[in-house]
Each structure stands twice: as C-alpha cells, then as structure tokens.
Design a protein around this motif. Structure first.
Motif, PDB file in Angstrom:
ATOM      1  N   GLY A 261      16.807  21.022   0.555  1.00 39.56           N
ATOM      2  CA  GLY A 261      17.694  20.262   1.426  1.00 39.56           C
ATOM      3  C   GLY A 261      17.061  19.747   2.701  1.00 39.56           C
ATOM      4  O   GLY A 261      17.758  19.143   3.528  1.00 39.56           O
ATOM      5  N   ARG A 262      15.767  19.927   2.856  1.00 40.81           N
ATOM      6  CA  ARG A 262      15.084  19.491   4.082  1.00 40.81           C
ATOM      7  C   ARG A 262      14.041  18.433   3.734  1.00 40.81           C
ATOM      8  O   ARG A 262      13.333  18.530   2.732  1.00 40.81           O
ATOM      9  N   LEU A 263      13.949  17.423   4.580  1.00 39.10           N
ATOM     10  CA  LEU A 263      12.983  16.350   4.375  1.00 39.10           C
ATOM     11  C   LEU A 263      11.631  16.703   4.969  1.00 39.10           C
ATOM     12  O   LEU A 263      11.537  17.427   5.970  1.00 39.10           O
ATOM     13  N   SER A 264      10.588  16.170   4.366  1.00 43.45           N
ATOM     14  CA  SER A 264       9.252  16.215   4.963  1.00 43.45           C
ATOM     15  C   SER A 264       8.522  14.952   4.554  1.00 43.45           C
ATOM     16  O   SER A 264       8.811  14.347   3.511  1.00 43.45           O
ATOM     17  N   PHE A 265       7.576  14.561   5.382  1.00 45.92           N
ATOM     18  CA  PHE A 265       6.768  13.383   5.080  1.00 45.92           C
ATOM     19  C   PHE A 265       5.318  13.695   5.334  1.00 45.92           C
ATOM     20  O   PHE A 265       4.968  14.344   6.330  1.00 45.92           O
ATOM     21  N   CYS A 266       4.455  13.227   4.431  1.00 45.34           N
ATOM     22  CA  CYS A 266       3.018  13.440   4.576  1.00 45.34           C
ATOM     23  C   CYS A 266       2.287  12.147   4.233  1.00 45.34           C
ATOM     24  O   CYS A 266       2.546  11.540   3.178  1.00 45.34           O
ATOM     25  N   TYR A 267       1.383  11.728   5.111  1.00 41.28           N
ATOM     26  CA  TYR A 267       0.571  10.557   4.825  1.00 41.28           C
ATOM     27  C   TYR A 267      -0.406  10.858   3.691  1.00 41.28           C
ATOM     28  O   TYR A 267      -0.934  11.970   3.577  1.00 41.28           O
ATOM     29  N   ALA A 268      -0.668   9.862   2.854  1.00 37.36           N
ATOM     30  CA  ALA A 268      -1.644   9.997   1.776  1.00 37.36           C
ATOM     31  C   ALA A 268      -3.054  10.024   2.364  1.00 37.36           C
ATOM     32  O   ALA A 268      -3.361   9.286   3.310  1.00 37.36           O
TER      33      ALA A 268
ATOM     34  N   VAL B 294       8.950  -1.350   4.525  1.00 34.20           N
ATOM     35  CA  VAL B 294       8.903  -0.075   3.804  1.00 34.20           C
ATOM     36  C   VAL B 294       9.649  -0.197   2.478  1.00 34.20           C
ATOM     37  O   VAL B 294      10.725  -0.795   2.406  1.00 34.20           O
ATOM     38  N   THR B 295       9.066   0.386   1.430  1.00 31.02           N
ATOM     39  CA  THR B 295       9.686   0.456   0.117  1.00 31.02           C
ATOM     40  C   THR B 295       9.510   1.861  -0.434  1.00 31.02           C
ATOM     41  O   THR B 295       8.460   2.482  -0.240  1.00 31.02           O
ATOM     42  N   PHE B 296      10.541   2.367  -1.122  1.00 31.39           N
ATOM     43  CA  PHE B 296      10.494   3.709  -1.712  1.00 31.39           C
ATOM     44  C   PHE B 296      10.524   3.603  -3.227  1.00 31.39           C
ATOM     45  O   PHE B 296      11.373   2.910  -3.795  1.00 31.39           O
TER      46      PHE B 296
ATOM     47  N   ASP C 179       0.828  -1.203   0.000  1.00 30.30           N
ATOM     48  CA  ASP C 179       0.000   0.000   0.000  1.00 30.30           C
ATOM     49  C   ASP C 179       0.866   1.258   0.000  1.00 30.30           C
ATOM     50  O   ASP C 179       1.854   1.343   0.746  1.00 30.30           O
ATOM     51  N   ARG C 180       0.462   2.235  -0.822  1.00 28.23           N
ATOM     52  CA  ARG C 180       1.134   3.531  -0.795  1.00 28.23           C
ATOM     53  C   ARG C 180       0.574   4.322   0.376  1.00 28.23           C
ATOM     54  O   ARG C 180      -0.618   4.614   0.444  1.00 28.23           O
ATOM     55  N   VAL C 181       1.448   4.658   1.316  1.00 26.97           N
ATOM     56  CA  VAL C 181       0.975   5.280   2.551  1.00 26.97           C
ATOM     57  C   VAL C 181       1.301   6.770   2.644  1.00 26.97           C
ATOM     58  O   VAL C 181       0.750   7.478   3.491  1.00 26.97           O
ATOM     59  N   GLY C 182       2.194   7.266   1.797  1.00 29.76           N
ATOM     60  CA  GLY C 182       2.529   8.681   1.886  1.00 29.76           C
ATOM     61  C   GLY C 182       3.637   9.068   0.938  1.00 29.76           C
ATOM     62  O   GLY C 182       4.045   8.287   0.070  1.00 29.76           O
ATOM     63  N   THR C 183       4.129  10.297   1.127  1.00 27.45           N
ATOM     64  CA  THR C 183       5.154  10.860   0.251  1.00 27.45           C
ATOM     65  C   THR C 183       6.284  11.449   1.082  1.00 27.45           C
ATOM     66  O   THR C 183       6.037  12.226   2.014  1.00 27.45           O
ATOM     67  N   LEU C 184       7.502  11.055   0.745  1.00 26.34           N
ATOM     68  CA  LEU C 184       8.699  11.662   1.320  1.00 26.34           C
ATOM     69  C   LEU C 184       9.199  12.700   0.334  1.00 26.34           C
ATOM     70  O   LEU C 184       9.381  12.406  -0.846  1.00 26.34           O
ATOM     71  N   ALA C 185       9.398  13.927   0.799  1.00 27.02           N
ATOM     72  CA  ALA C 185       9.803  15.020  -0.087  1.00 27.02           C
ATOM     73  C   ALA C 185      11.094  15.654   0.401  1.00 27.02           C
ATOM     74  O   ALA C 185      11.391  15.670   1.605  1.00 27.02           O
TER      75      ALA C 185
ATOM     76  N   ASP D  22      -8.067   0.464   8.609  1.00 27.71           N
ATOM     77  CA  ASP D  22      -6.945  -0.376   9.041  1.00 27.71           C
ATOM     78  C   ASP D  22      -5.604   0.348   8.924  1.00 27.71           C
ATOM     79  O   ASP D  22      -4.549  -0.292   9.025  1.00 27.71           O
ATOM     80  N   ALA D  23      -5.617   1.656   8.710  1.00 23.81           N
ATOM     81  CA  ALA D  23      -4.371   2.414   8.566  1.00 23.81           C
ATOM     82  C   ALA D  23      -3.549   2.356   9.843  1.00 23.81           C
ATOM     83  O   ALA D  23      -4.086   2.442  10.952  1.00 23.81           O
ATOM     84  N   VAL D  24      -2.243   2.203   9.673  1.00 23.54           N
ATOM     85  CA  VAL D  24      -1.315   2.205  10.807  1.00 23.54           C
ATOM     86  C   VAL D  24      -0.200   3.204  10.516  1.00 23.54           C
ATOM     87  O   VAL D  24       0.080   3.530   9.360  1.00 23.54           O
ATOM     88  N   ALA D  25       0.429   3.686  11.554  1.00 27.12           N
ATOM     89  CA  ALA D  25       1.524   4.633  11.406  1.00 27.12           C
ATOM     90  C   ALA D  25       2.804   3.915  11.008  1.00 27.12           C
ATOM     91  O   ALA D  25       3.033   2.759  11.394  1.00 27.12           O
ATOM     92  N   LEU D  26       3.651   4.611  10.233  1.00 23.99           N
ATOM     93  CA  LEU D  26       4.963   4.066   9.905  1.00 23.99           C
ATOM     94  C   LEU D  26       5.819   3.912  11.144  1.00 23.99           C
ATOM     95  O   LEU D  26       6.623   2.997  11.251  1.00 23.99           O
TER      96      LEU D  26
END
Length: 272
Positions: free
Chosen positions: A22-29, A100-102, A12-18, A37-41
């Motif tokens: 130079g700074r990371l952010s993550f947002c759940y889809a 986890v897979t990217f 399942d695609r759960v979100g986006t890493l951006a 049944d969604a669970v946190a990473l």
C-alpha cells in the motif's frame, strides 16, 4: 508482492514506480542515471540511486491525477480504490501533464501509427462526449485512451487542428484541453474565457484559449502550454510540474484553506 510500473520521460525509461504493502516508492533506472543528459522528474525527486519512500514519491505522482468526484468516478470505472494512486496511473497514466508516461514492465512505448493518429469527431460525437464526461471523466476505459490531468473540474485532453476536434490515440500527444460548462455554474465557460481574454489584454501571457459551441453547447478549448508544434501535425511534449509537486506537497494539501501558500498551485516550468 510488489506491483510495478515503468516510468517514461519522453521516449526514455527513467525509473520504476512500485506499490508495496500500500505504499509507493520510486527509483531511477541505473541506465538513466548513467546518462550525461539525465534530468530529474521533479525538483522534489533529485537524481539519486537510492529509492524514494512514499512520503517523497507520492506528491509528484499523485499530482498527475484528477481529484474529487472525477477521481472517484474513474476509480469506480476500473473497480479500484479511489485512494490507490498506483492503480489509477496504471489505467489512465498514458497522456499526462508534462512528458511522463506509465507502462507495465516490458511494454513498449506506444508509437503513433501515423504522424496524426487521431479519432476525429463530428458535432454529434462532440455533444455525446460533453454529455458523457460528468459520468465518465477523461473517457476512462475507452479503447485506445489513457488520459490524465490534475484538478477537480471536468476536462479532456484533445487534438484541435483549428477546425476539428479529435481524441489522441496510441501515444499521440494532445494539443488542447476541452473544458465543458460546470453543471452548477452554467456560465463558467463564458466567465473563464473572458478572464483568459482579459489576462491576455493585460499582457499576462495566459494559455491561449477560445470559447466554442456545438449545437448551442459551449465549451472552452485551451491550448496546452506543455505541448509544442515542430511542424503541422507534429506535436512534442514539454515536461513540467506545478509548485506543489516541486515542493513535495500532496494534492490534498495544495489549497490555501488546507495550509498551502496562496501561490503554491501556480505552475513552474521544467522544460527539458
């Protein structure tokens, strides 16, 4: 300009890493958040619609990557900065700890063409890999392989069927971790194998492991605790994180002499 990777958990695609400036952010889809049944990473990344900033995002995602010299050599292989977590995950974040897979946006999740899509190795090829790992950690850049494990010691995710060792291809889950001898400590394989056997004898339930040798070259094969076998040649991933990821501690701060609690690098199960 933002660079993005889609983050998948199991199938399942759960979100986006951006990566932005130079700074990371993550947002759940939103689709993931709407599922019952969604669970946190991660414990440190609870389910929420708002994106997480670099401070919150980096500990979990950087915690999936190799460290030290391994990380530097992998970065050189792909001609990226050794500090660029995003670029490293883009190149090697296929088979990671946990489930986890990217993938690049729009890229389908790799599905093994067979139940057991493995490049089986003969003894000569195993020895060649043992020679190559110190120069090319995780066999970074080899066609069909995107492998990542945390830590600073040479290691490689492999498939072991009790007789043969192979490389997992096209999204096939690995079953074991191959750990060669440390160059500066040639008896490291025997020592680690003994310690694991001692822990087993003391009923501490360590990961199952066994010392092997090919052409007098010793190495340790450790059964992955984050993989389970539903049937012969049918492996499934289990999601997991270590305490540093759960507590939001960045990898470079996870050791006791850098201020982390002595127990912080222990593993915590988050099987879902």
């Amino acid at each position: 300009m933002a660079h993005e990777l889609e983050v998948w958990l199991f199938a399942d695609r759960v979100g986006t890493l951006a990566l932005v400036d130079g700074r990371l952010s993550f947002c759940y889809a939103s689709g993931w958040l709407s599922r019952p049944d969604a669970v946190a990473l991660s414990v440190s990344l609870p389910l929420q619609a708002e994106p997480f900033d670099d401070h919150k995002t980096r500990p979990f995602f950087a915690g999936l990557l190799p460290e030290g010299q391994m990380r530097r050599l992998i970065a050189q292989q792909f001609q990226v900065s050794g500090q660029n977590d995003f670029a490293l995950l883009e190149h090697i974040g296929g088979e990671c700890a946990g489930a986890v897979t990217f993938l690049e946006p729009g890229q389908p999740l790799p599905v093994p063409t067979r139940n057991d899509d493995v490049q089986w190795l003969n003894d000569k090829e195993v020895v060649a890999i043992l020679d190559e790992l110190p120069r090319r950690p995780m066999l970074a850049g080899k066609d069909g392989l995107r492998l990542s494990l945390a830590g600073a010691q040479d290691k490689l995710p492999v498939v072991f069927d009790g007789a043969r060792i192979g490389l997992p291809l096209n999204g096939t889950p690995s079953s074991h971790i191959l750990k060669p001898a440390i160059h500066a400590a040639p008896d490291s394989v025997i020592n680690e194998g003994f310690c694991m056997a001692l822990a087993e004898a003391m009923h501490l339930k360590p990961a199952k492991s066994k010392v092997h040798a090919v052409s007098d070259r010793p190495f340790l094969l450790v059964e992955r605790y984050d993989r389970i076998a539903d049937a012969p040649e049918q492996r499934q991933r289990l999601h997991q994180e270590d305490f540093c990821q759960a507590l939001g501690v960045a990898p470079e701060m996870k050791y006791q002499n850098e201020g982390a609690p002595i127990w912080c690098y222990a593993l915590i199960w988050c099987a879902v």
